[in-house]
Design a protein around this motif. Structure first.
Motif, mmCIF file in Angstrom:
data_model
loop_
_atom_site.group_PDB
_atom_site.id
_atom_site.type_symbol
_atom_site.label_atom_id
_atom_site.label_comp_id
_atom_site.label_asym_id
_atom_site.label_seq_id
_atom_site.Cartn_x
_atom_site.Cartn_y
_atom_site.Cartn_z
ATOM 1 N N UNK A 141 1.132 6.304 -16.926
ATOM 2 C CA UNK A 141 0.199 5.276 -17.418
ATOM 3 C C UNK A 141 0.443 3.946 -16.705
ATOM 4 N N UNK A 142 1.720 3.563 -16.583
ATOM 5 C CA UNK A 142 2.055 2.323 -15.898
ATOM 6 C C UNK A 142 1.706 2.399 -14.413
ATOM 7 N N UNK A 143 1.949 3.555 -13.817
ATOM 8 C CA UNK A 143 1.598 3.747 -12.402
ATOM 9 C C UNK A 143 0.094 3.603 -12.184
ATOM 10 N N UNK A 144 -0.678 4.144 -13.144
ATOM 11 C CA UNK A 144 -2.136 4.073 -13.040
ATOM 12 C C UNK A 144 -2.606 2.627 -13.046
ATOM 13 N N UNK A 145 -2.013 1.808 -13.909
ATOM 14 C CA UNK A 145 -2.384 0.393 -13.972
ATOM 15 C C UNK A 145 -2.097 -0.301 -12.645
ATOM 16 N N UNK A 146 -0.913 -0.024 -12.086
ATOM 17 C CA UNK A 146 -0.523 -0.692 -10.839
ATOM 18 C C UNK A 146 -1.388 -0.234 -9.671
ATOM 19 N N UNK A 147 -1.640 1.059 -9.601
ATOM 20 C CA UNK A 147 -2.461 1.592 -8.506
ATOM 21 C C UNK A 147 -3.895 1.075 -8.617
ATOM 22 N N UNK A 148 -4.436 1.068 -9.837
ATOM 23 C CA UNK A 148 -5.803 0.587 -10.043
ATOM 24 C C UNK A 148 -5.940 -0.872 -9.649
ATOM 25 N N UNK A 149 -4.979 -1.691 -10.042
ATOM 26 C CA UNK A 149 -5.012 -3.113 -9.684
ATOM 27 C C UNK A 149 -4.940 -3.305 -8.178
ATOM 28 N N UNK A 150 -4.159 -2.463 -7.519
ATOM 29 C CA UNK A 150 -4.045 -2.542 -6.064
ATOM 30 C C UNK A 150 -5.379 -2.205 -5.394
ATOM 31 N N UNK A 151 -6.023 -1.143 -5.879
ATOM 32 C CA UNK A 151 -7.317 -0.741 -5.307
ATOM 33 C C UNK A 151 -8.379 -1.814 -5.555
ATOM 34 N N UNK A 184 0.833 -1.206 0.000
ATOM 35 C CA UNK A 184 0.000 0.000 0.000
ATOM 36 C C UNK A 184 0.863 1.250 0.000
ATOM 37 N N UNK A 185 1.907 1.263 0.795
ATOM 38 C CA UNK A 185 2.782 2.441 0.846
ATOM 39 C C UNK A 185 3.493 2.658 -0.485
ATOM 40 N N UNK A 186 3.819 1.563 -1.164
ATOM 41 C CA UNK A 186 4.411 1.686 -2.498
ATOM 42 C C UNK A 186 3.420 2.341 -3.451
ATOM 43 N N UNK A 187 2.155 1.903 -3.385
ATOM 44 C CA UNK A 187 1.117 2.485 -4.245
ATOM 45 C C UNK A 187 0.879 3.957 -3.892
ATOM 46 N N UNK A 188 0.930 4.288 -2.616
ATOM 47 C CA UNK A 188 0.779 5.680 -2.198
ATOM 48 C C UNK A 188 1.878 6.554 -2.801
ATOM 49 N N UNK A 189 3.095 6.026 -2.792
ATOM 50 C CA UNK A 189 4.224 6.783 -3.362
ATOM 51 C C UNK A 189 4.106 6.909 -4.873
ATOM 52 N N UNK A 190 3.522 5.894 -5.523
ATOM 53 C CA UNK A 190 3.285 5.975 -6.964
ATOM 54 C C UNK A 190 2.285 7.096 -7.273
ATOM 55 N N UNK A 191 1.295 7.244 -6.407
ATOM 56 C CA UNK A 191 0.324 8.334 -6.570
ATOM 57 C C UNK A 191 1.027 9.688 -6.490
ATOM 58 N N UNK A 192 1.898 9.828 -5.517
ATOM 59 C CA UNK A 192 2.623 11.090 -5.355
ATOM 60 C C UNK A 192 3.528 11.347 -6.555
ATOM 61 N N UNK A 193 4.227 10.308 -6.995
ATOM 62 C CA UNK A 193 5.112 10.453 -8.164
ATOM 63 C C UNK A 193 4.333 10.888 -9.400
ATOM 64 N N UNK A 194 3.139 10.313 -9.567
ATOM 65 C CA UNK A 194 2.331 10.639 -10.739
ATOM 66 C C UNK A 194 1.710 12.026 -10.634
ATOM 67 N N UNK A 195 1.492 12.488 -9.425
ATOM 68 C CA UNK A 195 1.024 13.862 -9.238
ATOM 69 C C UNK A 195 2.127 14.864 -9.584
ATOM 70 N N UNK A 196 3.369 14.456 -9.343
ATOM 71 C CA UNK A 196 4.495 15.369 -9.549
ATOM 72 C C UNK A 196 5.090 15.308 -10.946
ATOM 73 N N UNK A 197 4.876 14.198 -11.659
ATOM 74 C CA UNK A 197 5.522 14.021 -12.959
ATOM 75 C C UNK A 197 4.684 13.133 -13.879
ATOM 76 N N UNK A 198 4.770 13.385 -15.189
ATOM 77 C CA UNK A 198 4.058 12.560 -16.166
ATOM 78 C C UNK A 198 4.796 11.260 -16.477
ATOM 79 N N UNK A 199 6.042 11.178 -16.043
ATOM 80 C CA UNK A 199 6.855 9.995 -16.335
ATOM 81 C C UNK A 199 6.238 8.743 -15.698
ATOM 82 N N UNK A 200 6.055 7.715 -16.505
ATOM 83 C CA UNK A 200 5.502 6.417 -16.056
ATOM 84 C C UNK A 200 4.088 6.525 -15.482
#
Length: 338
Positions: free
Chosen positions: A25-35, A7-23
């Motif tokens: 789309x891939x972050x969205x897939x991983x976060x969505x699957x986690x949820x 969960x903490x990894x997914x939380x950090x992916x959310x923050x990374x995606x808020x701060x940058x467009x890099x990855x």
């Protein structure tokens, strides 16, 4: 079963995606699957809700977002990422301190402030007021039309909390800090809710006395009478208006609004009440058509409720009479005659 590390990894992916467009789309897939996986597992949160407190202290629940995540792997906007972030933290009961330490890496000030409101609200609903207050200084400054330190947003949450408790002392302790001149609508709702909740747990006379506070006023008499109307205490209200005619407030239509609400609720609760339909109907017709009640005309709203009460009593002719008197065709359709 997912663990907090995931969960903490997914939380950090959310923050990374808020701060940058890099990855992103891939972050969205991983976060969505986690949820999605979280929704398949037993809920491990405290059930505190998502986001901050809205009208009448409503707060969205974890389950309210289930459909949002079932079909799409797209997380498109900053608000979407913010919601994902809050859901992840709520589902696994990640502490407010941990959420804050991850969230403070969010670069966008407005989105960070949204998360901070969620954190403060979590503290407040658990009665951890001192902890809630400790977070308020962390609001980030913004400049939307004008500069704001945004700390009033935190105090508004505190204000809503004490309004719900009917706690007039603590309510007014934080009243000015919520910047009532700036947050006019929100603070007006809080004052209305304070008087209603105070009246719920105290005598009507004490609630009326509360309305004399310099930050309230006579316009909140209706709020003091609200608990009687919500309980369908129509007969009791008739006595109250006879003994305290100053509460009728014809200029504010207080009497007819309270009567109609209590009449409808009494019918719903199968309480025995006087058959005052004709008088109530005549009073509805006297309401100035210019007066609005939210998005509709007050007169139409009162006639609709009176019509619903009549329909529930199987007085079809009365219900039809109300329906014909309603001018707004949208509201006419709401009064379904069986």
């Amino acid at each position: 079963m997912l663990d907090k590390t995931t969960i903490k990894k997914a939380l950090k992916l959310c923050v990374n995606s808020l701060n940058s467009e890099e990855n992103r789309i891939q972050n969205a897939k991983e976060v969505t699957l986690t949820i999605r996986q979280l929704y398949k597992e037993p809920y491990q949160g405290k059930g505190l809700g998502i986001g901050d407190l809205s009208w009448r202290n409503f707060r969205a629940k974890w389950e309210d977002y289930r459909i949002r995540w079932e079909d799409s792997e797209k997380i498109q906007t900053g608000l979407d990422w913010k919601t994902a972030f809050l859901l992840l933290g709520d589902a696994m009961n990640v502490s407010e301190v941990e959420i804050f330490n991850i969230a403070k890496n969010i670069e966008e000030d407005i989105l960070f402030n949204h998360v901070l409101k969620h954190i403060i609200t979590n503290c407040v609903v658990q009665n951890e007021i001192e902890q809630a207050l400790s977070y308020i200084s962390h609001f980030r400054e913004t400049h939307i039309f004008e500069h704001s330190d945004n700390q009033d947003l935190g105090y508004l949450i505190i204000l809503k909390h004490y309004a719900t408790k009917g706690d007039k002392y603590n309510f007014f302790k934080y009243f000015k800090l919520a910047k009532p001149a700036k947050n006019r609508t929100e603070v007006a709702d809080c004052k209305d809710w304070l008087v209603t909740c105070f009246s719920e747990n105290n005598s009507l006379n004490d609630a009326i006395k509360l309305c004399t506070h310099r930050n309230l006023g006579k316009k909140f008499y209706q709020s003091a009478l609200k608990p009687f109307a919500e309980k369908g205490m129509y007969q009791e209200l008739k006595k109250i208006f006879v003994n305290q005619p100053e509460l009728k407030q014809p200029e504010l239509n207080t009497e007819i609004k309270i009567y109609i609400e209590s009449y409808l609720n009494a019918v719903k609760n199968s309480q025995k009440i006087d058959d005052d339909f004709e008088w109530l109907f005549s009073q509805c017709l006297k309401i100035d058509r210019k007066i609005r009640f939210g998005d509709v005309k007050l007169q139409d709203a009162m006639l609709l409720d009176l019509g619903i009460a009549s329909e529930k009593q199987d007085y079809k002719e009365r219900a039809l009479k109300c329906r014909k008197a309603i001018k707004d065709n949208r509201m006419k359709r709401e009064l379904v005659l069986k």
